[in-house]
Design an enzyme around this catalytic site. Structure first.
Site, short mmCIF file in Angstrom:
data_model
loop_
_atom_site.label_atom_id
_atom_site.label_comp_id
_atom_site.label_asym_id
_atom_site.label_seq_id
_atom_site.Cartn_x
_atom_site.Cartn_y
_atom_site.Cartn_z
N ARG A 79 35.73 60.49 41.22
CA ARG A 79 36.89 61.36 41.03
C ARG A 79 37.50 61.57 42.41
O ARG A 79 36.87 62.14 43.30
CB ARG A 79 36.48 62.68 40.39
CG ARG A 79 37.63 63.64 40.09
CD ARG A 79 37.12 64.83 39.28
NE ARG A 79 38.15 65.79 38.96
CZ ARG A 79 38.30 66.97 39.58
NH1 ARG A 79 37.50 67.31 40.59
NH2 ARG A 79 39.25 67.80 39.21
N ASN A 156 43.72 69.72 39.29
CA ASN A 156 42.43 70.38 39.46
C ASN A 156 42.52 71.87 39.12
O ASN A 156 43.42 72.57 39.59
CB ASN A 156 41.96 70.22 40.90
CG ASN A 156 40.58 70.79 41.12
OD1 ASN A 156 39.60 70.28 40.60
ND2 ASN A 156 40.49 71.87 41.90
N GLU A 157 41.60 72.33 38.29
CA GLU A 157 41.43 73.76 37.97
C GLU A 157 42.77 74.50 37.93
O GLU A 157 43.03 75.40 38.73
CB GLU A 157 40.48 74.39 38.99
CG GLU A 157 39.12 73.71 38.97
CD GLU A 157 38.15 74.24 40.02
OE1 GLU A 157 38.51 75.18 40.75
OE2 GLU A 157 37.04 73.72 40.11
N TRP A 281 30.07 67.25 42.70
CA TRP A 281 30.88 67.65 43.85
C TRP A 281 29.94 67.84 45.04
O TRP A 281 29.00 68.60 44.95
CB TRP A 281 31.64 68.95 43.58
CG TRP A 281 32.57 69.28 44.70
CD1 TRP A 281 32.25 69.87 45.90
CD2 TRP A 281 33.96 68.98 44.77
NE1 TRP A 281 33.35 69.97 46.70
CE2 TRP A 281 34.43 69.42 46.03
CE3 TRP A 281 34.88 68.38 43.90
CZ2 TRP A 281 35.75 69.30 46.43
CZ3 TRP A 281 36.18 68.25 44.29
CH2 TRP A 281 36.62 68.71 45.54
#
Length: 436
Positions: A79, A156-157, A281
Site C-alpha cells: 500500500r 486515507n482515513e 504499517w
C-alpha cells in the site's frame, strides 16, 4: 470519546450528495482485480489474499529500493502513500506511473492511496474525498490498463471522530464519480473514526455503499490499532462483514499504538483463518512518537525491528502465509471456505432480570478439531454462568470448546449454554465462530 489512530493523521465530516451513477448494465465486466462475495479475485480468476506492507513513498521518494526490499522479505502487495498536493507535495502522473511500473517489475499488487484526506475536519489542511477523486482523475493516464495490478484506495482515513456519519454519502459519491470518470479498478475505501470505525458507520453502511457502485467492485478497509485490543472486538468486526458477504481488508495495523495496544496475534490469526488480507504499517520512516511501527530500521531490509520480525516471520505472518499474485505467475490460491464453522444464538428462557441462552456451533464443509465463539453484548447484558464451553469475559464473550466437544465432523454440531443478566434491552448479539 476520541480514539486517534493510524501512523499518520485523519479525517472528519461533511455530507456530500452522491452524484448520479452510470447505469450498471452499460459497464463491462471487471477485467482486473474484482470482488466476488467476500473474496478478492484476480483477472486470472484466482483468489488473491493481501499479505503486504504500507510504504510512505510520498515522504521518502528517494527510497527507490523499498518495494523490491519488502518483496524480497515475502510480501505480495504494498500500500503506497501518495499525495494530491493539498497537504503534501503532489505526486505527479509520471511518478504514479513509475510506482506502478516498479510494483509490476518486482511482482507486487499495488494499492495506491491519497494521504491528504487524513484528518479532514480535525486537521485544517486535510483534503476532502471529493478533492482526492479530482486528483485521481488528473493522474488517470498512469492507471489506465493497470486494473490487474492496481487497487485504488480513494483516501486515507477520510473522517475522524467529528461528523463521521457523513462518511456514507461522501464515500458513495466518491466511488460513483470515479466510475463516471471511467475507472474500472477495484476501489478500496477506508473507514472513518481515524480508520477504526468505532462508531460502526462503515460496518453498518457498507452494504449500501457497495450496492451504489455500478461495478460492484468496492473493497472495505479497516485500520486496527488501539480500538482493536481484544479478540472479541476483532473477530466480531471481521465476522459481520463475512456474514454480510462483503469484502474486508485490514489496511493498516500495528503491534503497539498511542491509543492502546492492538491484539496483533488475533488480527493475524483471524486474517489467516478467515482468508482476508492485511497490510502492516509501515516499512520505515515513522516519526512523531510512533517509531516503534517501523518494520525495518533505516529502510534496511536486513535490520528487522521487533515489529518487523513479528509481521514477517512470526505465526500467521507474511513469510508463512503470502502467495505471489497469480497474474505474475504465482501459484493459484484456492478460494478459502466461506466459514469453517458457524454459531447460532438463541434465548431459551427469561425471568425479567435475567435470561438463559444456547449457542449451537456447527462445522461447515470440513471437519474441525476445535472452535471459538466470540461476541460483545449490544445492550449491556452480563454473563453469569455457562456450561459445555470454557467462557471468559462477562460483556465481551470468548467461548472455547470443552475437551469433549471440540471435534466435529463436516456438518456436525454441538450446543453450549449460559445464563446472563439483562441490560437496557435484550437484543441478540452477532456471534462469530472460528475453527481450528
Amino acid at each position: 470519546m476520541r480514539r486517534i489512530v493510524s501512523a499518520a493523521l485523519v479525517a472528519a465530516a461533511i455530507s456530500i450528495a452522491p452524484s448520479p451513477a452510470p447505469a450498471a448494465d452499460r459497464l463491462a465486466p471487471a477485467a482486473g482485480i474484482h470482488v466476488d462475495g467476500t473474496r478478492i479475485v484476480e483477472s486470472t480468476g484466482d483468489t488473491f489474499v493481501f499479505r503486504g506492507v504500507n510504504h510512505a513513498h510520498t515522504w521518502y521518494p528517494q527510497q527507490t529500493t523499498a518495494l523490491a526490499d519488502l518483496k524480497a522479505l515475502g510480501a505480495n502487495s504494498a500500500r503506497v502513500v501518495l499525495a494530491s498536493g493539498k497537504r503534501w507535495t503532489r505526486n505527479e502522473t509520471s511518478d504514479v506511473a513509475a510506482v506502478v511500473a516498479e510494483c509490476r517489475r518486482v511482482k507486487l499488487i499495488c494499492v495506491l492511496e491519497v494521504h491528504d484526506t487524513t484528518g479532514y475536519g480535525e486537521e485544517a489542511a486535510a483534503a476532502t474525498l471529493d478533492e482526492a477523486v479530482t486528483y485521481w482523475i488528473s493522474v488517470k493516464s498512469a492507471l489506465d490498463g493497470q486494473e490487474p495490478y492496481v487497487v485504488l484506495n480513494i483516501g486515507n482515513e477520510p473522517y475522524g471522530n467529528i461528523g463521521a456519519p457523513a462518511w456514507t454519502a461522501a464515500t458513495t459519491s466518491a466511488v460513483q464519480r470515479l466510475r463516471s470518470a471511467g475507472f474500472g479498478h477495484a476501489i478500496m475505501v477506508d473507514a472513518p473514526n481515524w480508520g477504526q470505525d468505532w462508531q460502526f458507520v462503515m460496518r453498518d453502511n457498507a452494504a449500501s455503499v457497495f450496492a451504489a457502485d455500478p461495478r460492484k467492485n468496492t473493497i472495505f478497509s479497516i485500520h486496527m490499532y488501539g480500538v482493536f485490543d481484544t479478540a472479541a472486538e476483532i473477530t466480531d468486526y471481521v465476522g459481520r462483514f463475512q456474514s454480510a458477504n462483503l469484502p474486508l481488508v485490514i489496511g493498516e495495523f500495528g503491534h503497539l499504538h498511542s491509543d492502546g495496544d492492538p491484539d496483533e496475534d488475533t488480527i493475524l490469526a483471524t486474517a489467516r483463518s478467515r482468508g482476508i488480507g492485511y497490510l502492516g504499517w509501515s516499512w520505515s520512516g515513522n516519526g512523531g512518537g510512533v517509531e516503534y511501527l517501523d518494520l525495518v530500521t533505516g529502510f534496511n531490509k536486513n535490520a528487522l525491528t521487533p515489529w518487523g520480525a513479528r509481521l514477517f516471520n512470526g505465526a500467521n505472518g507474511i513469510s508463512a502465509t503470502a502467495k505471489e499474485a497469480a497474474v505474475y505467475g504465482g501459484a493459484p490460491t484456492d478460494p478459502p471456505p466461506a466459514s469453517s464453522c458457524s454459531a447460532t444464538y438463541a434465548a431459551t428462557g427469561d425471568w425479567g432480570a435475567g435470561f438463559q441462552g444456547a449457542v449451537t456451533v456447527k462445522a461447515a464443509a470440513g471437519a474441525i478439531t476445535g472452535w471459538t465463539v466470540t461476541w460483545t453484548w449490544p445492550d449491556g447484558q452480563r454473563l453469569t454462568n455457562s456450561w459445555n464451553a470454557e467462557v471468559t469475559g462477562t460483556d465481551a464473550i470468548t467461548a472455547r470448546n470443552a475437551a469433549y466437544n471440540g471435534s466435529l465432523p463436516a456438518g456436525g454440531s454441538t450446543t453450549w449454554g449460559f445464563t446472563a443478566s439483562r441490560g437496557s434491552a435484550n437484543r441478540a448479539p452477532t456471534p462469530t465462530c472460528t475453527a481450528s
